[in-house]
Design an enzyme around this catalytic site. Structure first.
Site, PDB file in Angstrom:
ATOM      1  N   ASP A 231       0.851  -1.188   0.000  1.00 17.16           N
ATOM      2  CA  ASP A 231       0.000   0.000   0.000  1.00 17.16           C
ATOM      3  C   ASP A 231       0.899   1.255   0.000  1.00 17.16           C
ATOM      4  O   ASP A 231       1.877   1.288  -0.732  1.00 17.16           O
ATOM      5  CB  ASP A 231      -0.989  -0.035   1.174  1.00 17.16           C
ATOM      6  CG  ASP A 231      -2.144   0.946   1.006  1.00 17.16           C
ATOM      7  OD1 ASP A 231      -3.159   0.573   0.388  1.00 17.16           O
ATOM      8  OD2 ASP A 231      -2.036   2.096   1.471  1.00 17.16           O
ATOM      9  N   TYR A 381      -3.523  11.143   0.582  1.00 14.59           N
ATOM     10  CA  TYR A 381      -3.897  10.927  -0.826  1.00 14.59           C
ATOM     11  C   TYR A 381      -3.813  12.231  -1.611  1.00 14.59           C
ATOM     12  O   TYR A 381      -3.310  12.263  -2.731  1.00 14.59           O
ATOM     13  CB  TYR A 381      -5.318  10.351  -0.922  1.00 14.59           C
ATOM     14  CG  TYR A 381      -5.370   8.888  -0.578  1.00 14.59           C
ATOM     15  CD1 TYR A 381      -5.461   7.925  -1.577  1.00 14.59           C
ATOM     16  CD2 TYR A 381      -5.292   8.457   0.749  1.00 14.59           C
ATOM     17  CE1 TYR A 381      -5.492   6.573  -1.269  1.00 14.59           C
ATOM     18  CE2 TYR A 381      -5.315   7.112   1.069  1.00 14.59           C
ATOM     19  CZ  TYR A 381      -5.405   6.171   0.053  1.00 14.59           C
ATOM     20  OH  TYR A 381      -5.418   4.834   0.361  1.00 14.59           O
ATOM     21  N   HIS A 438      -4.428  -7.843  -0.238  1.00 16.77           N
ATOM     22  CA  HIS A 438      -3.758  -6.562  -0.071  1.00 16.77           C
ATOM     23  C   HIS A 438      -3.059  -6.398   1.282  1.00 16.77           C
ATOM     24  O   HIS A 438      -1.984  -5.828   1.367  1.00 16.77           O
ATOM     25  CB  HIS A 438      -4.804  -5.459  -0.261  1.00 16.77           C
ATOM     26  CG  HIS A 438      -4.242  -4.083  -0.224  1.00 16.77           C
ATOM     27  ND1 HIS A 438      -3.513  -3.553  -1.262  1.00 16.77           N
ATOM     28  CD2 HIS A 438      -4.297  -3.112   0.722  1.00 16.77           C
ATOM     29  CE1 HIS A 438      -3.154  -2.316  -0.954  1.00 16.77           C
ATOM     30  NE2 HIS A 438      -3.611  -2.021   0.246  1.00 16.77           N
TER      31      HIS A 438
END
Length: 468
Positions: A231, A381, A438
């Protein structure tokens, strides 16, 4: 004709110059500049930064807990559509069950003891407090040194994701993994996540985080070390390998993404299914990537809404999540469902407890709740994506550090080795993992630990990092 001759000569000179430029400019290994920021409140003080390392323990007050229970008691639920499972996001029939467990069975005090079983610390770097877990091996064979390993989590995870893999790396012999390579593990919280202070200024991106963690490793006395991530940890570790290639012995990733895609990528997406060998695809690449509309494009569109919000207006949606524990759990648990296995969307309970215990899932949610970090975690982000994809210097540079990639079958998007090696020019191990998604360290700690161990074994045996 002499004019034509001169022009021709000029053309040749220009072409020759370009040729020489390309032949020799490629040789220069460019590094990423270290980002020396200051992220504290207000003006940067003129005094020297306090570099002391202070022990830290997770602690919560009775007031915090009674406030949490009051909010859980007063939660409002929406009735889900019939037979919608997790296709519309977290199913609130199941969410009620999670909240009921949270109120009546979940024992936060016990989980705090688990969180505190590993030594934790805080230290100020570039104006903000950095929280990290630091676990040394319980025993070392005669004449052997522990290898420092930095492990970096992502969103919406936390340092807690590594709690099951830490003993496998610090005490491998006790877990049937031999004693050839023993690690000293450092798991920091990304600034703005968990118990690391959030940056108070704009522009704290992955390169900033990598610079802070590089400084952390040097402060702990590690001049050469290994790094591992998935990630955001993938990007932060990648940037760290670009900033300090002579200090990073090896880079291990359980997720890879390539942002600069060229014509060959486009062609391989169109034709790779029919001519896999032409594009360097293995059978497993073809299985995971095609049909590309379904497993590539549609998946990006259907799964990236959260990223679009967080890369544009994180604070707006964050207001609600930071105010409501049930909203926070709904938002975070949805990711643990779909990113562990896309097929889990077809189940009313999102398959959440097939791979994780509710205790583990709620502990991660609680780390976000008690630290109040959801908004600052989402801002990462915007900081990383607001300038556009493929525009930043780190995206244009390759990675020369020895790289190991563990490619898990249920990762959201698959990146074949043929694509990865354009960015990571020194891939020494690339493995298709038998299962897992993930959150690899959280879901399949043993598989990931074994892959890290074999990768480090290769690097050490061939002394790959010394071959500069």
């Amino acid at each position: 004709s002499s004019l034509a001759g001169i022009m021709l000569l000029e053309v040749f000179l220009v072409l020759g110059t370009l040729l020489v430029y390309f032949l020799f400019s490629k040789k220069k290994e460019e590094t990423l500049p270290f980002k020396d920021g200051w992220w504290g409140k207000g003006q940067k003080p003129v005094t020297q930064e306090d570099t002391s390392i202070r022990p830290f323990k997770v602690e919560t007050t009775e007031e915090e807990l009674s406030d949490l229970f009051r909010r859980l008691d007063q939660a409002r639920f929406t009735e889900p559509l019939e037979n919608s499972c997790f296709h519309y996001g977290t199913n609130s029939v199941h969410l009620r069950k999670v909240v009921s467990y949270w109120k009546n069975q979940f024992n936060w005090k016990k989980q705090v003891e688990i969180l505190n079983k590993y030594p934790q610390f805080k230290t100020k770097i570039q104006g903000i407090d950095i929280h990290f877990v630091h676990v040394k091996p319980p025993r070392l064979p005669e004449g052997q040194a522990a290898k420092p390993l930095l492990m970096v989590h992502g969103w919406p995870g936390s340092f807690y994701e590594f709690y099951k893999i830490i003993p496998l790396l610090t005490d491998p012999a006790n877990h049937g993994l031999g004693d050839e390579h023993i690690f000293e593990v450092i798991c920091p919280s990304i600034p703005g996540y968990g118990f690391s202070e959030a940056p108070h200024k704009k522009d704290f991106n992955s390169v900033s985080a990598a610079s802070v963690f590089y400084e952390l490793m040097l402060r702990l006395g590690f001049n050469e070390f290994y790094i591992q991530g998935g990630d955001w940890g993938w990007l932060i570790c990648t940037n760290l390998a670009q900033i300090a290639p002579n200090h990073v012995k090896g880079l291990h990733l359980n997720m890879v993404s390539v942002s600069r895609l060229g014509l060959t990528h486009l062609l391989s997406v169109l034709l790779g299914r029919y001519f896999p060998g032409l594009f360097g695809f293995q059978d497993e690449d073809v299985r995971r990537m095609f049909p590309f509309l379904k497993k590539g494009l549609y998946r990006i569109l259907s799964e990236s809404g959260y990223a679009h919000i967080q890369a544009t207006k994180p604070d707006t949606v964050g207001c609600g999540l930071n105010d409501s524990p049930v909203g926070l759990a709904a938002y975070i648990l949805e990711k643990f469902s779909s990113w562990t296995d896309m097929e889990f969307q077809n189940l009313e309970d999102g398959g959440l407890e097939r791979k994780f215990s509710l205790d583990d899932l709620l502990t991660n949610v609680m780390i976000y709740w008690v630290s109040g970090c959801i908004v600052s975690s989402m801002r990462f982000y915007k900081e990383n994506l607001q300038k556009g994809i493929g525009t930043q210097k780190h995206e244009k540079l390759t990675v020369q550090v020895p790289t190991g990639i563990a490619s898990f079958p249920n990762e959201i998007l698959h990146t074949p080795q043929a694509w990865a090696k354009k960015k990571y020019t020194n891939i020494v191990s690339f493995h298709f993992m038998p299962r897992g998604g993930h959150f690899a360290a959280f879901e399949e700690p043993e598989l990931l630990a074994k892959d890290i161990l074999q990768f480090v074994g290769k690097v050490e045996k061939e002394q790959l990092w010394k071959k500069k």
